[in-house]
Design a protein around this motif. Structure first.
Motif, PDB file in Angstrom:
ATOM      1  N   SER A 240     -20.998  37.378  -2.562  1.00  0.00           N
ATOM      2  CA  SER A 240     -20.857  36.240  -1.648  1.00  0.00           C
ATOM      3  C   SER A 240     -22.154  35.451  -1.684  1.00  0.00           C
ATOM      4  O   SER A 240     -23.237  36.007  -1.455  1.00  0.00           O
ATOM      5  CB  SER A 240     -20.589  36.719  -0.221  1.00  0.00           C
ATOM      6  OG  SER A 240     -19.375  37.436  -0.170  1.00  0.00           O
ATOM      7  N   ILE A 241     -22.047  34.165  -2.000  1.00  0.00           N
ATOM      8  CA  ILE A 241     -23.215  33.282  -1.968  1.00  0.00           C
ATOM      9  C   ILE A 241     -23.111  32.462  -0.693  1.00  0.00           C
ATOM     10  O   ILE A 241     -22.155  31.708  -0.501  1.00  0.00           O
ATOM     11  CB  ILE A 241     -23.276  32.369  -3.216  1.00  0.00           C
ATOM     12  CG1 ILE A 241     -23.356  33.217  -4.488  1.00  0.00           C
ATOM     13  CG2 ILE A 241     -24.480  31.428  -3.106  1.00  0.00           C
ATOM     14  CD1 ILE A 241     -23.384  32.417  -5.777  1.00  0.00           C
ATOM     15  N   ALA A 242     -24.082  32.654   0.188  1.00  0.00           N
ATOM     16  CA  ALA A 242     -24.113  31.970   1.476  1.00  0.00           C
ATOM     17  C   ALA A 242     -24.993  30.730   1.380  1.00  0.00           C
ATOM     18  O   ALA A 242     -25.865  30.630   0.508  1.00  0.00           O
ATOM     19  CB  ALA A 242     -24.633  32.919   2.554  1.00  0.00           C
ATOM     20  N   ALA A 243     -24.769  29.788   2.290  1.00  0.00           N
ATOM     21  CA  ALA A 243     -25.586  28.578   2.327  1.00  0.00           C
ATOM     22  C   ALA A 243     -27.051  28.950   2.532  1.00  0.00           C
ATOM     23  O   ALA A 243     -27.364  29.897   3.257  1.00  0.00           O
ATOM     24  CB  ALA A 243     -25.125  27.664   3.462  1.00  0.00           C
TER      25      ALA A 243
ATOM     26  N   LYS B 167     -30.846  28.957   3.745  1.00  0.00           N
ATOM     27  CA  LYS B 167     -31.501  28.699   5.022  1.00  0.00           C
ATOM     28  C   LYS B 167     -32.564  27.633   4.799  1.00  0.00           C
ATOM     29  O   LYS B 167     -33.334  27.705   3.844  1.00  0.00           O
ATOM     30  CB  LYS B 167     -32.162  29.961   5.549  1.00  0.00           C
ATOM     31  CG  LYS B 167     -31.216  31.042   5.957  1.00  0.00           C
ATOM     32  CD  LYS B 167     -31.989  32.228   6.499  1.00  0.00           C
ATOM     33  CE  LYS B 167     -31.060  33.341   6.931  1.00  0.00           C
ATOM     34  NZ  LYS B 167     -31.806  34.498   7.463  1.00  0.00           N
TER      35      LYS B 167
ATOM     36  N   VAL C  31     -21.971  27.848  -3.142  1.00  0.00           N
ATOM     37  CA  VAL C  31     -21.612  28.710  -2.023  1.00  0.00           C
ATOM     38  C   VAL C  31     -20.156  29.134  -2.202  1.00  0.00           C
ATOM     39  O   VAL C  31     -19.289  28.320  -2.523  1.00  0.00           O
ATOM     40  CB  VAL C  31     -21.814  27.970  -0.683  1.00  0.00           C
ATOM     41  CG1 VAL C  31     -21.236  28.767   0.476  1.00  0.00           C
ATOM     42  CG2 VAL C  31     -23.297  27.672  -0.459  1.00  0.00           C
TER      43      VAL C  31
ATOM     44  N   GLU D 173     -17.407  32.892  -3.109  1.00  0.00           N
ATOM     45  CA  GLU D 173     -17.280  34.298  -3.502  1.00  0.00           C
ATOM     46  C   GLU D 173     -16.938  34.407  -4.979  1.00  0.00           C
ATOM     47  O   GLU D 173     -16.132  33.627  -5.493  1.00  0.00           O
ATOM     48  CB  GLU D 173     -16.216  34.986  -2.648  1.00  0.00           C
ATOM     49  CG  GLU D 173     -16.622  35.078  -1.185  1.00  0.00           C
ATOM     50  CD  GLU D 173     -15.678  35.921  -0.362  1.00  0.00           C
ATOM     51  OE1 GLU D 173     -14.537  36.178  -0.800  1.00  0.00           O
ATOM     52  OE2 GLU D 173     -16.105  36.342   0.730  1.00  0.00           O
TER      53      GLU D 173
ATOM     54  N   THR E 201     -24.457  40.279  -1.372  1.00  0.00           N
ATOM     55  CA  THR E 201     -24.614  38.938  -0.798  1.00  0.00           C
ATOM     56  C   THR E 201     -25.958  38.372  -1.219  1.00  0.00           C
ATOM     57  O   THR E 201     -26.931  39.121  -1.359  1.00  0.00           O
ATOM     58  CB  THR E 201     -24.556  39.014   0.746  1.00  0.00           C
ATOM     59  OG1 THR E 201     -23.314  39.593   1.137  1.00  0.00           O
ATOM     60  CG2 THR E 201     -24.672  37.642   1.374  1.00  0.00           C
ATOM     61  N   LYS E 202     -25.991  37.069  -1.407  1.00  0.00           N
ATOM     62  CA  LYS E 202     -27.263  36.380  -1.629  1.00  0.00           C
ATOM     63  C   LYS E 202     -27.142  34.988  -1.027  1.00  0.00           C
ATOM     64  O   LYS E 202     -26.041  34.527  -0.708  1.00  0.00           O
ATOM     65  CB  LYS E 202     -27.611  36.304  -3.119  1.00  0.00           C
ATOM     66  CG  LYS E 202     -26.808  35.276  -3.918  1.00  0.00           C
ATOM     67  CD  LYS E 202     -27.344  35.146  -5.333  1.00  0.00           C
ATOM     68  CE  LYS E 202     -26.739  33.949  -6.056  1.00  0.00           C
ATOM     69  NZ  LYS E 202     -27.379  33.705  -7.347  1.00  0.00           N
ATOM     70  N   PHE E 203     -28.290  34.319  -0.854  1.00  0.00           N
ATOM     71  CA  PHE E 203     -28.302  32.952  -0.372  1.00  0.00           C
ATOM     72  C   PHE E 203     -28.352  31.998  -1.564  1.00  0.00           C
ATOM     73  O   PHE E 203     -28.901  32.327  -2.620  1.00  0.00           O
ATOM     74  CB  PHE E 203     -29.495  32.690   0.560  1.00  0.00           C
ATOM     75  CG  PHE E 203     -29.358  33.398   1.876  1.00  0.00           C
ATOM     76  CD1 PHE E 203     -28.483  32.924   2.840  1.00  0.00           C
ATOM     77  CD2 PHE E 203     -30.089  34.537   2.145  1.00  0.00           C
ATOM     78  CE1 PHE E 203     -28.343  33.577   4.055  1.00  0.00           C
ATOM     79  CE2 PHE E 203     -29.956  35.194   3.346  1.00  0.00           C
ATOM     80  CZ  PHE E 203     -29.079  34.718   4.310  1.00  0.00           C
ATOM     81  N   TYR E 204     -27.794  30.823  -1.386  1.00  0.00           N
ATOM     82  CA  TYR E 204     -27.794  29.788  -2.415  1.00  0.00           C
ATOM     83  C   TYR E 204     -29.217  29.598  -2.937  1.00  0.00           C
ATOM     84  O   TYR E 204     -30.169  29.532  -2.178  1.00  0.00           O
ATOM     85  CB  TYR E 204     -27.263  28.469  -1.826  1.00  0.00           C
ATOM     86  CG  TYR E 204     -27.296  27.333  -2.808  1.00  0.00           C
ATOM     87  CD1 TYR E 204     -26.271  27.156  -3.728  1.00  0.00           C
ATOM     88  CD2 TYR E 204     -28.365  26.440  -2.821  1.00  0.00           C
ATOM     89  CE1 TYR E 204     -26.304  26.121  -4.639  1.00  0.00           C
ATOM     90  CE2 TYR E 204     -28.405  25.403  -3.731  1.00  0.00           C
ATOM     91  CZ  TYR E 204     -27.382  25.250  -4.643  1.00  0.00           C
ATOM     92  OH  TYR E 204     -27.418  24.227  -5.544  1.00  0.00           O
TER      93      TYR E 204
END
Length: 170
Positions: free
Chosen positions: A141-144, A146, A116, A118, A70-73
């Motif tokens: 998974s790229i999450a929004a 913060k 954002v 997968e 997982t990583k953030f955008y």
């Protein structure tokens, strides 16, 4: 009583020595040496004949599981990893290669995209007929991203006019 245990060794230097998959036929030739569990030569007790036999080496079953990440955008991709596992939900596998580089250098790549969502992480390796490899893709998974917002306090006396607040994004 206990059953006697014996070991038979043949002096056949022409017996196949095999390391690759396939079938190898041979007939062991004498003289044969028979030893008991104590290492005593008891060959004189036996008359040995041997039928032709086949040595069969089958591909080794391997299950290569690419780990999920997982990583953030806006962040860089993490270092992708994989593992060989002994089982999946339905089958048993061996969890190590006979030789660490039998599948060449195993590299992991992922589907393109930075939005954002997968993306599949795919294992790339050199095919080897000595292995039956089942590879399971992982997921990135790229999450929004913060966003932290600092709001500066503003104190005003009501005067009927609109006032604004300065926002700083970190």
């Amino acid at each position: 009583g206990d059953e006697a245990q014996f070991t038979v060794e043949a002096a056949n230097e022409d017996a196949p020595i095999a390391a690759e998959i396939g079938e190898y036929s041979f007939v062991p030739e004498g003289p044969f040496t028979v030893t008991d569990t104590f290492g005593n030569d008891v060959s004189a007790w036996f008359a040995i004949t041997w039928e032709p036999t086949t040595l069969t080496i089958e591909p080794r079953a391997m299950y290569l599981k690419v780990n999920d990440h997982t990583k953030f955008y806006g962040e860089e991709d993490p270092v992708f990893t994989y593992q060989f596992v002994a089982t999946d939900s339905e089958n048993d596998y061996v969890d190590t290669l006979a030789d660490a580089d039998d599948l060449g250098e195993i590299t992991l790549t992922r589907e393109e995209g930075e939005d954002v969502g997968e993306y599949a992480i795919i294992a790339n390796y050199e095919e080897n007929p000595n292995y039956n490899v089942t590879a399971e893709d992982g997921t990135l998974s790229i999450a929004a991203a913060k966003i932290v917002v600092d709001v500066e306090s503003v104190n005003v006396v009501y005067d009927g006019e609109p006032h604004s607040v300065e926002l700083r994004f970190a």
